[in-house]
Design a protein around this motif. Structure first.
Motif, PDB file in Angstrom:
ATOM      1  N   ILE A 221      59.346  71.039  52.039  1.00 28.99           N
ATOM      2  CA  ILE A 221      58.289  72.056  51.939  1.00 28.99           C
ATOM      3  C   ILE A 221      56.965  71.496  52.448  1.00 28.99           C
ATOM      4  O   ILE A 221      56.269  72.138  53.250  1.00 28.99           O
ATOM      5  CB  ILE A 221      58.132  72.545  50.481  1.00 28.99           C
ATOM      6  CG1 ILE A 221      59.392  73.267  50.019  1.00 28.99           C
ATOM      7  CG2 ILE A 221      56.909  73.427  50.318  1.00 28.99           C
ATOM      8  CD1 ILE A 221      59.680  74.553  50.716  1.00 28.99           C
ATOM      9  N   LYS A 222      56.599  70.302  52.000  1.00 30.67           N
ATOM     10  CA  LYS A 222      55.330  69.700  52.430  1.00 30.67           C
ATOM     11  C   LYS A 222      55.291  69.493  53.940  1.00 30.67           C
ATOM     12  O   LYS A 222      54.296  69.793  54.586  1.00 30.67           O
ATOM     13  CB  LYS A 222      55.123  68.349  51.734  1.00 30.67           C
ATOM     14  CG  LYS A 222      54.754  68.456  50.289  1.00 30.67           C
ATOM     15  CD  LYS A 222      54.631  67.069  49.677  1.00 30.67           C
ATOM     16  CE  LYS A 222      54.473  67.143  48.183  1.00 30.67           C
ATOM     17  NZ  LYS A 222      54.453  65.798  47.579  1.00 30.67           N
ATOM     18  N   ARG A 223      56.385  68.976  54.483  1.00 31.27           N
ATOM     19  CA  ARG A 223      56.438  68.696  55.920  1.00 31.27           C
ATOM     20  C   ARG A 223      56.315  69.977  56.744  1.00 31.27           C
ATOM     21  O   ARG A 223      55.630  70.022  57.758  1.00 31.27           O
ATOM     22  CB  ARG A 223      57.728  67.947  56.249  1.00 31.27           C
ATOM     23  CG  ARG A 223      57.809  67.446  57.661  1.00 31.27           C
ATOM     24  CD  ARG A 223      59.031  66.573  57.931  1.00 31.27           C
ATOM     25  NE  ARG A 223      60.292  67.209  57.593  1.00 31.27           N
ATOM     26  CZ  ARG A 223      61.083  66.862  56.584  1.00 31.27           C
ATOM     27  NH1 ARG A 223      60.739  65.890  55.779  1.00 31.27           N
ATOM     28  NH2 ARG A 223      62.219  67.499  56.364  1.00 31.27           N
ATOM     29  N   LYS A 224      56.971  71.041  56.304  1.00 31.72           N
ATOM     30  CA  LYS A 224      56.942  72.291  57.073  1.00 31.72           C
ATOM     31  C   LYS A 224      55.674  73.091  56.836  1.00 31.72           C
ATOM     32  O   LYS A 224      55.274  73.881  57.684  1.00 31.72           O
ATOM     33  CB  LYS A 224      58.180  73.118  56.758  1.00 31.72           C
ATOM     34  CG  LYS A 224      59.437  72.420  57.238  1.00 31.72           C
ATOM     35  CD  LYS A 224      60.586  73.332  57.337  1.00 31.72           C
ATOM     36  CE  LYS A 224      61.753  72.541  57.920  1.00 31.72           C
ATOM     37  NZ  LYS A 224      62.745  73.379  58.492  1.00 31.72           N
ATOM     38  N   ALA A 225      55.028  72.919  55.690  1.00 30.53           N
ATOM     39  CA  ALA A 225      53.806  73.667  55.386  1.00 30.53           C
ATOM     40  C   ALA A 225      52.573  73.005  55.990  1.00 30.53           C
ATOM     41  O   ALA A 225      51.564  73.674  56.229  1.00 30.53           O
ATOM     42  CB  ALA A 225      53.633  73.811  53.887  1.00 30.53           C
ATOM     43  N   LYS A 226      52.629  71.722  56.253  1.00 29.27           N
ATOM     44  CA  LYS A 226      51.464  70.980  56.734  1.00 29.27           C
ATOM     45  C   LYS A 226      50.872  71.571  58.027  1.00 29.27           C
ATOM     46  O   LYS A 226      49.660  71.756  58.105  1.00 29.27           O
ATOM     47  CB  LYS A 226      51.822  69.510  56.927  1.00 29.27           C
ATOM     48  CG  LYS A 226      50.628  68.621  57.095  1.00 29.27           C
ATOM     49  CD  LYS A 226      51.054  67.161  57.079  1.00 29.27           C
ATOM     50  CE  LYS A 226      49.824  66.290  57.044  1.00 29.27           C
ATOM     51  NZ  LYS A 226      50.176  64.885  56.889  1.00 29.27           N
ATOM     52  N   PRO A 227      51.689  71.895  59.030  1.00 32.74           N
ATOM     53  CA  PRO A 227      51.099  72.465  60.254  1.00 32.74           C
ATOM     54  C   PRO A 227      50.438  73.830  60.033  1.00 32.74           C
ATOM     55  O   PRO A 227      49.570  74.227  60.785  1.00 32.74           O
ATOM     56  CB  PRO A 227      52.280  72.617  61.209  1.00 32.74           C
ATOM     57  CG  PRO A 227      53.387  71.828  60.638  1.00 32.74           C
ATOM     58  CD  PRO A 227      53.116  71.671  59.178  1.00 32.74           C
ATOM     59  N   LYS A 228      50.838  74.526  58.987  1.00 37.05           N
ATOM     60  CA  LYS A 228      50.285  75.859  58.730  1.00 37.05           C
ATOM     61  C   LYS A 228      48.898  75.775  58.095  1.00 37.05           C
ATOM     62  O   LYS A 228      48.134  76.718  58.158  1.00 37.05           O
ATOM     63  CB  LYS A 228      51.221  76.629  57.805  1.00 37.05           C
ATOM     64  CG  LYS A 228      52.669  76.591  58.244  1.00 37.05           C
ATOM     65  CD  LYS A 228      53.176  77.906  58.625  1.00 37.05           C
ATOM     66  CE  LYS A 228      54.620  77.931  59.014  1.00 37.05           C
ATOM     67  NZ  LYS A 228      55.097  77.053  60.033  1.00 37.05           N
TER      68      LYS A 228
END
Length: 110
Positions: free
Chosen positions: A59-66
């Motif tokens: 979740i953290k890895r995929k949410a970071k760019p957002k």
């Protein structure tokens, strides 16, 4: 029974100094040692947080760019989609020890 005996010994030893904590432990005692009701092969998996930590990292890895979500609902939708994707990816994976006791576990839920 052995774990409960050790826990009660702990209560006796520390109740005077940490009565508030011991009181809280006594309240949750039925749930505290429930994993001992399951086969030994899967106990480590039950009380480990490795799977949860792994999912949180996804979740953290995929949410970071957002960087920022416009609404709380958009964040909920994003996390829901990530959870479904994670479940799909690992659907056929059998966690350590669970394959050995699959019949026993299935009998618990019949």
């Amino acid at each position: 029974k052995e774990a409960a005996a050790v826990l009660h010994k702990f209560y006796a030893r520390w109740n005077k100094a940490y009565s508030h904590v011991i009181k809280g432990l006594r309240e949750i005692e039925p749930d505290l040692l429930v994993f001992y009701n399951y086969p030994k092969q899967i106990r480590a998996s039950i009380y480990s947080t490795n799977m949860i930590e792994s999912f949180n990292n996804v979740i953290k890895r995929k949410a970071k760019p957002k960087a920022e979500f416009p609404t709380e609902q958009s964040l909920d939708v994003f996390i829901g989609i990530q959870a479904m994707s994670y479940n799909d990816r690992y659907f056929n994976r059998i966690h350590k020890g669970f394959g050995q006791v699959q019949d026993t576990l299935e009998s618990y839920f019949e």
